[in-house]
Write a protein that holds these residues in place. Structure first.
Motif, PDB file in Angstrom:
ATOM      1  N   PRO A   6       0.811  -1.229   0.000  1.00  0.00           N
ATOM      2  CA  PRO A   6       0.000   0.000   0.000  1.00  0.00           C
ATOM      3  C   PRO A   6       0.846   1.283   0.000  1.00  0.00           C
ATOM      4  N   LEU A   7       1.966   1.289   0.736  1.00  0.00           N
ATOM      5  CA  LEU A   7       2.845   2.458   0.734  1.00  0.00           C
ATOM      6  C   LEU A   7       3.453   2.694  -0.644  1.00  0.00           C
ATOM      7  N   ALA A   8       3.835   1.633  -1.328  1.00  0.00           N
ATOM      8  CA  ALA A   8       4.406   1.763  -2.669  1.00  0.00           C
ATOM      9  C   ALA A   8       3.365   2.305  -3.646  1.00  0.00           C
ATOM     10  N   VAL A   9       2.131   1.834  -3.542  1.00  0.00           N
ATOM     11  CA  VAL A   9       1.060   2.300  -4.430  1.00  0.00           C
ATOM     12  C   VAL A   9       0.775   3.785  -4.194  1.00  0.00           C
ATOM     13  N   VAL A  10       0.692   4.191  -2.935  1.00  0.00           N
ATOM     14  CA  VAL A  10       0.438   5.593  -2.613  1.00  0.00           C
ATOM     15  C   VAL A  10       1.589   6.471  -3.096  1.00  0.00           C
ATOM     16  N   SER A  11       2.825   6.047  -2.895  1.00  0.00           N
ATOM     17  CA  SER A  11       3.994   6.818  -3.314  1.00  0.00           C
ATOM     18  C   SER A  11       4.030   6.975  -4.828  1.00  0.00           C
ATOM     19  N   LEU A  12       3.822   5.895  -5.564  1.00  0.00           N
ATOM     20  CA  LEU A  12       3.843   5.964  -7.026  1.00  0.00           C
ATOM     21  C   LEU A  12       2.690   6.809  -7.555  1.00  0.00           C
ATOM     22  N   THR A  13       1.528   6.709  -6.951  1.00  0.00           N
ATOM     23  CA  THR A  13       0.379   7.502  -7.383  1.00  0.00           C
ATOM     24  C   THR A  13       0.630   8.995  -7.164  1.00  0.00           C
ATOM     25  N   SER A  14       1.111   9.366  -5.992  1.00  0.00           N
ATOM     26  CA  SER A  14       1.371  10.786  -5.708  1.00  0.00           C
ATOM     27  C   SER A  14       2.501  11.322  -6.585  1.00  0.00           C
ATOM     28  N   TYR A  15       3.518  10.524  -6.835  1.00  0.00           N
ATOM     29  CA  TYR A  15       4.617  10.949  -7.703  1.00  0.00           C
ATOM     30  C   TYR A  15       4.108  11.168  -9.125  1.00  0.00           C
ATOM     31  N   SER A  16       3.275  10.250  -9.625  1.00  0.00           N
ATOM     32  CA  SER A  16       2.738  10.370 -10.984  1.00  0.00           C
ATOM     33  C   SER A  16       1.831  11.582 -11.116  1.00  0.00           C
ATOM     34  N   LEU A  17       0.947  11.800 -10.143  1.00  0.00           N
ATOM     35  CA  LEU A  17       0.059  12.959 -10.195  1.00  0.00           C
ATOM     36  C   LEU A  17       0.835  14.270 -10.120  1.00  0.00           C
ATOM     37  N   ASN A  19       3.908  14.787 -11.188  1.00  0.00           N
ATOM     38  CA  ASN A  19       4.570  14.979 -12.479  1.00  0.00           C
ATOM     39  C   ASN A  19       3.577  15.409 -13.550  1.00  0.00           C
ATOM     40  N   LEU A  20       2.393  14.824 -13.565  1.00  0.00           N
ATOM     41  CA  LEU A  20       1.391  15.181 -14.568  1.00  0.00           C
ATOM     42  C   LEU A  20       0.874  16.604 -14.385  1.00  0.00           C
ATOM     43  N   SER A  21       0.724  17.031 -13.151  1.00  0.00           N
ATOM     44  CA  SER A  21       0.218  18.382 -12.901  1.00  0.00           C
ATOM     45  C   SER A  21       1.309  19.447 -12.997  1.00  0.00           C
ATOM     46  N   GLY A  22       2.574  19.060 -13.025  1.00  0.00           N
ATOM     47  CA  GLY A  22       3.669  20.016 -13.171  1.00  0.00           C
ATOM     48  C   GLY A  22       4.047  20.737 -11.890  1.00  0.00           C
ATOM     49  N   VAL A  23       3.671  20.186 -10.757  1.00  0.00           N
ATOM     50  CA  VAL A  23       4.012  20.790  -9.473  1.00  0.00           C
ATOM     51  C   VAL A  23       5.492  20.560  -9.191  1.00  0.00           C
ATOM     52  N   SER A  24       6.171  21.627  -8.763  1.00  0.00           N
ATOM     53  CA  SER A  24       7.585  21.459  -8.428  1.00  0.00           C
ATOM     54  C   SER A  24       7.703  20.819  -7.049  1.00  0.00           C
ATOM     55  N   PRO A  25       8.729  20.031  -6.834  1.00  0.00           N
ATOM     56  CA  PRO A  25       8.908  19.386  -5.530  1.00  0.00           C
ATOM     57  C   PRO A  25       9.061  20.420  -4.412  1.00  0.00           C
TER      58      PRO A  25
END
Length: 121
Positions: A6-17, A19-25
């Motif tokens: 579940p932690l891996a899924v949440v991390s990958l989902t938030s990272y993908s979103l 990147n798609l939205s263009g938010v800077s870290p």
């Protein structure tokens, strides 16, 4: 071990979103804000926030060999500390300012430039 998937899924989902939205870290944007340098003079003068500033009294300064009470600091300035030869002194009206002293001053940002220009600190 049960929470790794579940932690891996949440991390990958938030990272993908992100990147798609263009938010800077977050930490990169904070680092850029810190290292971007000083704010412009106009931006700095408009604030009335009080800040602590440190000054070293240069050779030939207008405040050299004068008592604190004899200097017109303005009503927006408070001398918090005088550091002389590595020793901090709580300033009083009869404290003599000497070249090489480090002054710790509480001052409004709006009056910061006027004081330093007038006193040639």
């Amino acid at each position: 071990m049960n929470n790794i998937l579940p932690l891996a899924v949440v991390s990958l989902t938030s990272y993908s979103l992100a990147n798609l939205s263009g938010v800077s870290p977050l930490y990169e944007s904070l680092f850029e804000r810190i290292t971007s340098g000083k704010p412009s003079d106009a931006e700095f003068k408009n604030h009335d926030e009080k800040v602590l500033k440190e000054f070293i009294v240069p050779v030939g300064s207008a405040v050299d060999r004068k008592k604190i009470s004899d200097i017109d600091w303005g009503r927006h300035c408070l001398i918090v500390s005088v550091i002389r030869d590595g020793v901090s002194v709580i300033p009083k009206g009869d404290t003599m300012i000497k070249e090489g002293d480090e002054l710790v001053v509480l001052i409004s940002q709006r009056h910061f430039f006027m004081i330093t220009k007038d006193l040639k600190i």
